[in-house]
Design a protein around this motif. Structure first.
Motif, PDB file in Angstrom:
ATOM      1  N   ALA A  58       0.825  -1.210   0.000  1.00  0.00           N
ATOM      2  CA  ALA A  58       0.000   0.000   0.000  1.00  0.00           C
ATOM      3  C   ALA A  58       0.859   1.259   0.000  1.00  0.00           C
ATOM      4  O   ALA A  58       0.619   2.206  -0.763  1.00  0.00           O
ATOM      5  N   LEU A  59       1.891   1.289   0.854  1.00  0.00           N
ATOM      6  CA  LEU A  59       2.744   2.473   0.925  1.00  0.00           C
ATOM      7  C   LEU A  59       3.530   2.672  -0.371  1.00  0.00           C
ATOM      8  O   LEU A  59       3.646   3.793  -0.868  1.00  0.00           O
ATOM      9  N   ALA A  60       4.061   1.585  -0.911  1.00  0.00           N
ATOM     10  CA  ALA A  60       4.906   1.702  -2.097  1.00  0.00           C
ATOM     11  C   ALA A  60       4.113   2.116  -3.333  1.00  0.00           C
ATOM     12  O   ALA A  60       4.511   3.028  -4.066  1.00  0.00           O
ATOM     13  N   LEU A  61       2.975   1.462  -3.568  1.00  0.00           N
ATOM     14  CA  LEU A  61       2.236   1.732  -4.802  1.00  0.00           C
ATOM     15  C   LEU A  61       1.544   3.089  -4.798  1.00  0.00           C
ATOM     16  O   LEU A  61       1.270   3.641  -5.867  1.00  0.00           O
ATOM     17  N   ALA A  79      11.378  18.033  -4.581  1.00  0.00           N
ATOM     18  CA  ALA A  79      10.845  16.763  -5.085  1.00  0.00           C
ATOM     19  C   ALA A  79      11.855  15.640  -4.905  1.00  0.00           C
ATOM     20  O   ALA A  79      11.498  14.511  -4.553  1.00  0.00           O
ATOM     21  N   MET A  80      13.135  15.942  -5.114  1.00  0.00           N
ATOM     22  CA  MET A  80      14.196  14.956  -4.947  1.00  0.00           C
ATOM     23  C   MET A  80      14.298  14.514  -3.485  1.00  0.00           C
ATOM     24  O   MET A  80      14.379  13.322  -3.180  1.00  0.00           O
ATOM     25  N   LEU A  81      14.256  15.458  -2.561  1.00  0.00           N
ATOM     26  CA  LEU A  81      14.345  15.135  -1.139  1.00  0.00           C
ATOM     27  C   LEU A  81      13.107  14.373  -0.669  1.00  0.00           C
ATOM     28  O   LEU A  81      13.208  13.408   0.100  1.00  0.00           O
ATOM     29  N   ARG A  82      11.942  14.809  -1.142  1.00  0.00           N
ATOM     30  CA  ARG A  82      10.700  14.157  -0.705  1.00  0.00           C
ATOM     31  C   ARG A  82      10.647  12.711  -1.168  1.00  0.00           C
ATOM     32  O   ARG A  82      10.190  11.825  -0.435  1.00  0.00           O
ATOM     33  N   ARG A  83      11.112  12.440  -2.387  1.00  0.00           N
ATOM     34  CA  ARG A  83      11.075  11.079  -2.906  1.00  0.00           C
ATOM     35  C   ARG A  83      11.900  10.130  -2.035  1.00  0.00           C
ATOM     36  O   ARG A  83      11.463   9.032  -1.699  1.00  0.00           O
ATOM     37  N   ILE A  84      13.093  10.547  -1.634  1.00  0.00           N
ATOM     38  CA  ILE A  84      13.932   9.649  -0.839  1.00  0.00           C
ATOM     39  C   ILE A  84      13.411   9.518   0.586  1.00  0.00           C
ATOM     40  O   ILE A  84      13.560   8.457   1.213  1.00  0.00           O
ATOM     41  N   VAL A  85      12.779  10.554   1.119  1.00  0.00           N
ATOM     42  CA  VAL A  85      12.176  10.440   2.456  1.00  0.00           C
ATOM     43  C   VAL A  85      11.060   9.406   2.446  1.00  0.00           C
ATOM     44  O   VAL A  85      10.977   8.534   3.324  1.00  0.00           O
ATOM     45  N   LEU A  86      10.182   9.486   1.456  1.00  0.00           N
ATOM     46  CA  LEU A  86       9.084   8.520   1.362  1.00  0.00           C
ATOM     47  C   LEU A  86       9.625   7.107   1.155  1.00  0.00           C
ATOM     48  O   LEU A  86       9.124   6.141   1.749  1.00  0.00           O
ATOM     49  N   LEU A  87      10.644   6.978   0.328  1.00  0.00           N
ATOM     50  CA  LEU A  87      11.235   5.667   0.078  1.00  0.00           C
ATOM     51  C   LEU A  87      11.868   5.102   1.355  1.00  0.00           C
ATOM     52  O   LEU A  87      11.749   3.902   1.641  1.00  0.00           O
ATOM     53  N   ALA A  88      12.539   5.958   2.125  1.00  0.00           N
ATOM     54  CA  ALA A  88      13.164   5.503   3.376  1.00  0.00           C
ATOM     55  C   ALA A  88      12.106   5.041   4.372  1.00  0.00           C
ATOM     56  O   ALA A  88      12.308   4.055   5.091  1.00  0.00           O
ATOM     57  N   ILE A  89      10.973   5.728   4.408  1.00  0.00           N
ATOM     58  CA  ILE A  89       9.893   5.304   5.320  1.00  0.00           C
ATOM     59  C   ILE A  89       9.389   3.919   4.931  1.00  0.00           C
ATOM     60  O   ILE A  89       9.162   3.056   5.796  1.00  0.00           O
ATOM     61  N   LEU A 147      11.021   1.545   3.369  1.00  0.00           N
ATOM     62  CA  LEU A 147      12.028   0.551   3.720  1.00  0.00           C
ATOM     63  C   LEU A 147      12.099   0.325   5.232  1.00  0.00           C
ATOM     64  O   LEU A 147      12.309  -0.798   5.694  1.00  0.00           O
ATOM     65  N   ASP A 148      11.931   1.390   6.015  1.00  0.00           N
ATOM     66  CA  ASP A 148      11.942   1.238   7.475  1.00  0.00           C
ATOM     67  C   ASP A 148      10.793   0.366   7.953  1.00  0.00           C
ATOM     68  O   ASP A 148      10.911  -0.352   8.952  1.00  0.00           O
ATOM     69  N   MET A 149       9.652   0.413   7.230  1.00  0.00           N
ATOM     70  CA  MET A 149       8.481  -0.338   7.648  1.00  0.00           C
ATOM     71  C   MET A 149       8.529  -1.797   7.191  1.00  0.00           C
ATOM     72  O   MET A 149       8.223  -2.708   7.953  1.00  0.00           O
ATOM     73  N   ILE A 150       8.917  -2.016   5.929  1.00  0.00           N
ATOM     74  CA  ILE A 150       8.746  -3.372   5.371  1.00  0.00           C
ATOM     75  C   ILE A 150      10.050  -4.143   5.223  1.00  0.00           C
ATOM     76  O   ILE A 150      10.025  -5.358   5.053  1.00  0.00           O
ATOM     77  N   ALA A 151      11.188  -3.445   5.241  1.00  0.00           N
ATOM     78  CA  ALA A 151      12.463  -4.159   5.044  1.00  0.00           C
ATOM     79  C   ALA A 151      13.521  -3.634   6.003  1.00  0.00           C
ATOM     80  O   ALA A 151      14.582  -3.154   5.583  1.00  0.00           O
ATOM     81  N   PRO A 152      13.263  -3.694   7.318  1.00  0.00           N
ATOM     82  CA  PRO A 152      14.247  -3.174   8.270  1.00  0.00           C
ATOM     83  C   PRO A 152      15.421  -4.107   8.528  1.00  0.00           C
ATOM     84  O   PRO A 152      16.324  -3.757   9.278  1.00  0.00           O
ATOM     85  N   VAL A 153      15.403  -5.282   7.946  1.00  0.00           N
ATOM     86  CA  VAL A 153      16.471  -6.260   8.171  1.00  0.00           C
ATOM     87  C   VAL A 153      17.222  -6.484   6.847  1.00  0.00           C
ATOM     88  O   VAL A 153      16.578  -6.701   5.803  1.00  0.00           O
ATOM     89  N   PRO A 154      18.561  -6.455   6.808  1.00  0.00           N
ATOM     90  CA  PRO A 154      19.432  -6.137   7.958  1.00  0.00           C
ATOM     91  C   PRO A 154      19.689  -4.640   8.042  1.00  0.00           C
ATOM     92  O   PRO A 154      20.146  -4.036   7.072  1.00  0.00           O
ATOM     93  N   MET A 155      19.392  -4.040   9.167  1.00  0.00           N
ATOM     94  CA  MET A 155      19.687  -2.638   9.431  1.00  0.00           C
ATOM     95  C   MET A 155      20.863  -2.567  10.389  1.00  0.00           C
ATOM     96  O   MET A 155      21.006  -3.406  11.279  1.00  0.00           O
ATOM     97  N   VAL A 212      16.995  -0.413  -5.906  1.00  0.00           N
ATOM     98  CA  VAL A 212      16.080  -1.305  -6.626  1.00  0.00           C
ATOM     99  C   VAL A 212      14.637  -0.852  -6.455  1.00  0.00           C
ATOM    100  O   VAL A 212      13.881  -0.705  -7.433  1.00  0.00           O
ATOM    101  N   LEU A 213      14.212  -0.619  -5.195  1.00  0.00           N
ATOM    102  CA  LEU A 213      12.823  -0.215  -4.964  1.00  0.00           C
ATOM    103  C   LEU A 213      12.536   1.155  -5.563  1.00  0.00           C
ATOM    104  O   LEU A 213      11.456   1.386  -6.123  1.00  0.00           O
ATOM    105  N   GLY A 214      13.515   2.066  -5.476  1.00  0.00           N
ATOM    106  CA  GLY A 214      13.310   3.395  -6.044  1.00  0.00           C
ATOM    107  C   GLY A 214      13.098   3.357  -7.549  1.00  0.00           C
ATOM    108  O   GLY A 214      12.206   4.026  -8.079  1.00  0.00           O
ATOM    109  N   LEU A 215      13.897   2.574  -8.260  1.00  0.00           N
ATOM    110  CA  LEU A 215      13.744   2.470  -9.711  1.00  0.00           C
ATOM    111  C   LEU A 215      12.411   1.819 -10.078  1.00  0.00           C
ATOM    112  O   LEU A 215      11.747   2.231 -11.044  1.00  0.00           O
ATOM    113  N   ILE A 216      11.998   0.804  -9.312  1.00  0.00           N
ATOM    114  CA  ILE A 216      10.715   0.156  -9.579  1.00  0.00           C
ATOM    115  C   ILE A 216       9.565   1.143  -9.399  1.00  0.00           C
ATOM    116  O   ILE A 216       8.636   1.210 -10.228  1.00  0.00           O
TER     117      ILE A 216
END
Length: 446
Positions: A184-187, A212-222, A224-232, A254-258
């Motif tokens: 849901a968050l990604a799509l 726009a560049m900063l906002r995109r990476i902030v959303l992407l980091a959120i 990743l923090d929620m669904i793929a925190p391992v290995p952090m 990978v997720l950003g390009l997708i």
């Protein structure tokens, strides 16, 4: 020593976020050109455009408000503050206590609101309509994100991103919830892709592109923090930094390009909304008994069908919605046989309804001898056994549905259809009638 280690990890994290933001900004135009089927620009074209914009003179329309030059500054400041706070490759950063869902949501909403306000600075009606469409898309994205992140925060018992991601990742029972939340968050990230306001030029337009560049990476980091925190990595243990940083760069790239590839596609947002609804359903199923959910859902469907009838909506659709609600009540109350009779009758009546409209409607209104009548009787018995008030409400809803639907039917509704359509439709309605008579025939020998 621990504090110094966390400070260094925080600085590395900010540098990694900025580097990935720049990389995705350079690759985004190339991917979108490939998606649109046109020749892609040079890979550093986005950087060259940014440099050219920063060297141009500022322009200000005569109709602009006094806040015209403030909107890009507000937007880039809010997104920049969010980037300084959001965790990237490591948990336990100095800024971790500030990385909460309310703070990040407020900063991102401020940045997006400033961009929308800049769009509305134009005096042209077309721009206003475009801004309204963008606002609707943003509203969908914000609602989905707030609902999903709120559900995850409730499940984790904390609104901090590191606490949410760490706790959910360590609990296998939350796998389905985290998977749906991540989808849901990604799509729905496509909801946040906005063009630059057309009336801005020079350094102010460059600020919007940086935002726009900063906002995109902030959303992407959120995400990743929620669904793929391992290995952090652990900010307090420098030995974990190389693996954590390398893994995060790969995941973010990978997720950003997708997501950049999926952003222009409308179906992605629709799937994201559906995944958000599924996330809430999974959470409710885990927190509330399934029969209770079925009864509550059935009540909502019955109410929605009645509202549709009262507001003079399509009669067949509204009556079918009421019967679906009664079937859901039946499953929740344990009257499984009655609920199945209702569902099969709905299917048969809708298949035959185009030819025998009135007969199909009677089947959906739970009138004898069709299967919905026998199914409703079974559901009503179960409802009255549980609570006389619930049974009375269900009975009143069924009777009211039939009364309103029949009152809205014009005279001489029956027409003689062509024979080749009438035969299969009649057989379907006979099958629905046989279903309605079957419980009574079975009960006769006893």
């Amino acid at each position: 020593m621990m504090l110094l280690s966390r400070l260094i990890a925080t600085l590395i994290d900010i540098a990694a976020l900025l580097g990935m933001a720049a990389a995705l900004a350079l690759l985004a135009p190339v991917l979108r050109a490939v998606h649109d089927g046109v020749a892609p620009p040079r890979w550093r074209q986005a950087w060259d455009d940014l440099v050219k914009l920063s060297r141009k003179r500022r322009l200000r329309p005569g109709f602009a408000s006094p806040l015209y030059p403030a909107w890009p500054v507000i937007a880039v400041t809010a997104s920049g503050a969010a980037l300084l706070v959001v965790p990237g490759f490591a948990f336990g950063l100095i800024t971790a206590p500030l990385a909460t869902v309310p703070l990040l949501a407020g900063l991102l909403a401020l940045a997006l609101g400033a961009r929308l306000a800049a769009w509305l600075e134009s005096g042209e009606g077309g721009r206003g309509a475009r801004a309204a469409g963008a606002a609707l898309r943003l509203a969908i994205g914000l609602v989905v994100w707030l609902v999903v992140l709120g559900a995850l925060a409730v499940r984790a018992g904390s609104d901090r991103l590191d606490a949410i991601g760490g706790l959910l990742a360590a609990t296998p029972a939350n796998t389905a919830l985290v998977l749906l939340a991540g989808i849901a968050l990604a799509l729905t990230l496509g909801c946040y892709e906005l063009d630059d306001p057309a009336d801005y030029a020079g350094p102010e337009r460059a600020l919007f592109r940086i935002e726009a560049m900063l906002r995109r990476i902030v959303l992407l980091a959120i995400v990743l923090d929620m669904i793929a925190p391992v290995p952090m990595a652990d900010a307090g243990l420098a030995a974990t930094w190389p693996v954590g940083l390398l893994t995060w760069i790969i995941k973010a790239g990978v997720l950003g390009l997708i997501l950049i590839w999926l952003a222009p596609r409308r179906f992605a947002i629709r799937l994201g909304v559906a995944a958000a609804i599924g996330c809430l359903v999974v959470m409710l199923v885990q927190a509330v008994a399934v029969p209770t959910l079925l009864i509550a859902g059935g009540g909502v469907l019955v109410l929605a069908g009645l509202i549709g009838l009262i507001r003079r909506g399509a009669v067949l659709e509204a009556a079918g919605c009421v019967q679906l609600g009664v079937a859901s009540l039946g499953f929740g109350l344990g009257a499984t046989d009655g609920a199945l009779l209702i569902l099969v009758t709905i299917a048969l009546a809708r298949l035959a309804g185009g030819t025998f409209a009135s007969a199909g409607l009677i089947a959906l209104l739970a009138l004898p001898p069709f299967g919905a009548f026998a199914g409703d009787v079974a559901v009503l018995r179960a409802a009255f056994r549980l609570d006389i008030g619930l049974g009375g409400v269900v009975l009143a809803a069924v009777v009211l549905t039939a009364a309103i639907a029949l009152a809205r039917q014009p005279p001489a509704r029956f027409t003689m259809p062509p024979a080749r359509r009438a035969v299969p439709a009649a057989l379907l309605l006979l099958a629905a009638a046989a279903l309605g008579l079957l419980p009574w025939l079975i009960a006769l020998p006893a």
